[in-house]
Scaffold this motif. Structure first.
Motif, PDB file in Angstrom:
ATOM      1  N   THR A  20       3.411   2.581   2.647  1.00 28.12           N
ATOM      2  CA  THR A  20       2.915   2.703   3.874  1.00 28.12           C
ATOM      3  C   THR A  20       2.552   1.300   4.481  1.00 28.12           C
ATOM      4  O   THR A  20       2.358   0.973   5.850  1.00 28.12           O
ATOM      5  N   ASP A  43       1.474   5.715  -0.364  1.00 35.45           N
ATOM      6  CA  ASP A  43       0.724   6.930  -0.333  1.00 35.45           C
ATOM      7  C   ASP A  43       1.679   7.907  -1.166  1.00 35.45           C
ATOM      8  O   ASP A  43       2.800   8.412  -0.775  1.00 35.45           O
ATOM      9  N   THR A  77       0.764  -1.299  -0.177  1.00 31.61           N
ATOM     10  CA  THR A  77      -0.106  -0.106  -0.054  1.00 31.61           C
ATOM     11  C   THR A  77       0.887   1.146   0.001  1.00 31.61           C
ATOM     12  O   THR A  77       1.893   1.046   0.476  1.00 31.61           O
TER      13      THR A  77
END
Length: 238
Positions: free
Chosen positions: A152, A147, A145
């Motif tokens: 993250t 950002d 995941t």
């Protein structure tokens, strides 16, 4: 930059092709699989190879010897196959700088310039080359995941993938990863996962980034994968 090639696995899903030879010597487009891996690394600016060997290690060492196309090879034995993190940890005595990892079953149609360049331009401790995948495939590999470009979270083979971005078996790493590897425990599968070590860096506030791999890639795990990889080269007239 040093190139690290994990190539210790038995390649059970490639049987019967691996009954009498290690996975890295299975023929793809008329050449051993590892030759394609080595060439991708050398074309990306690597000037030294470290190959982690295990199953039928002697066959690989006998085939390639001490160098490939004039560039030196160091062999590291992974006598127990305890995961990618374990394999990477074994090369620490031979590494005193940042390095790039390309799994020994990856056929890459191009170079690894994009993740390497991002690593060199940023202050990151790791750059993970990623690609988009369907959920079924994501359940069988590492999922990240992000950002922006910053990672993250990273999880290995999740039942419910938190994103469609998956690892590709290509990483650019700083030596700080070795400290993180010392802090992890075996996963439920009994393996030391590189993903867990990268998670340690993330939780410590270190910068780990993801960059999409801008080239075709085939992870050769089955005879059908080997045929698919050959089609990549055939399409270019190789």
């Amino acid at each position: 930059m040093i190139g690290v090639v994990p190539a210790a696995g038995e390649g059970t899903r490639l049987r019967p092709l691996t009954d009498s030879k290690p996975k890295g010597l299975v023929s793809v487009a008329g050449r051993p699989l590892l030759e394609h891996v080595f060439e991708a690394l050398l074309d990306s600016g690597v000037d030294e190879l470290i190959v982690v060997v295990g199953y039928r290690a002697g066959d690989i060492i006998d085939h390639f010897g001490e160098s490939f196309e004039g560039w030196p090879i160091t062999y590291v034995h992974q006598r127990e196959r305890l995961g990618l993190g374990h394999a990477i940890g074994l090369v620490e005595p031979h590494v005193d700088e940042s390095f790039v990892v390309l799994n020994g079953d990856n056929v890459v149609d191009g170079t690894l310039d994009r993740p390497i360049q991002r690593f060199e331009e940023s202050d990151s401790d790791a750059v993970i080359a990623v690609e988009k995948a369907e959920p079924d495939r994501a359940r069988e590999t590492g999922v990240v995941t992000v950002d922006g470009k910053r990672v993250t979270g990273i999880v290995e083979k999740p039942d419910e993938p938190p994103s469609t971005l998956v690892t590709t078996g290509c990483y650019v790493l700083s030596p700080r990863v070795f400290d993180a590897l010392e802090l992890i425990e075996p996963s439920p599968r009994g393996e030391y996962e590189l993903a867990d070590a990268l998670g340690v860096l993330i939780r410590a506030g270190r910068l780990v980034e993801a960059v999409e791999l801008d080239t075709d890639r085939v992870n050769v795990n089955t005879p059908a994968d080997a045929q698919q990889a050959e089609q990549v080269f055939d399409s270019e007239g190789v």
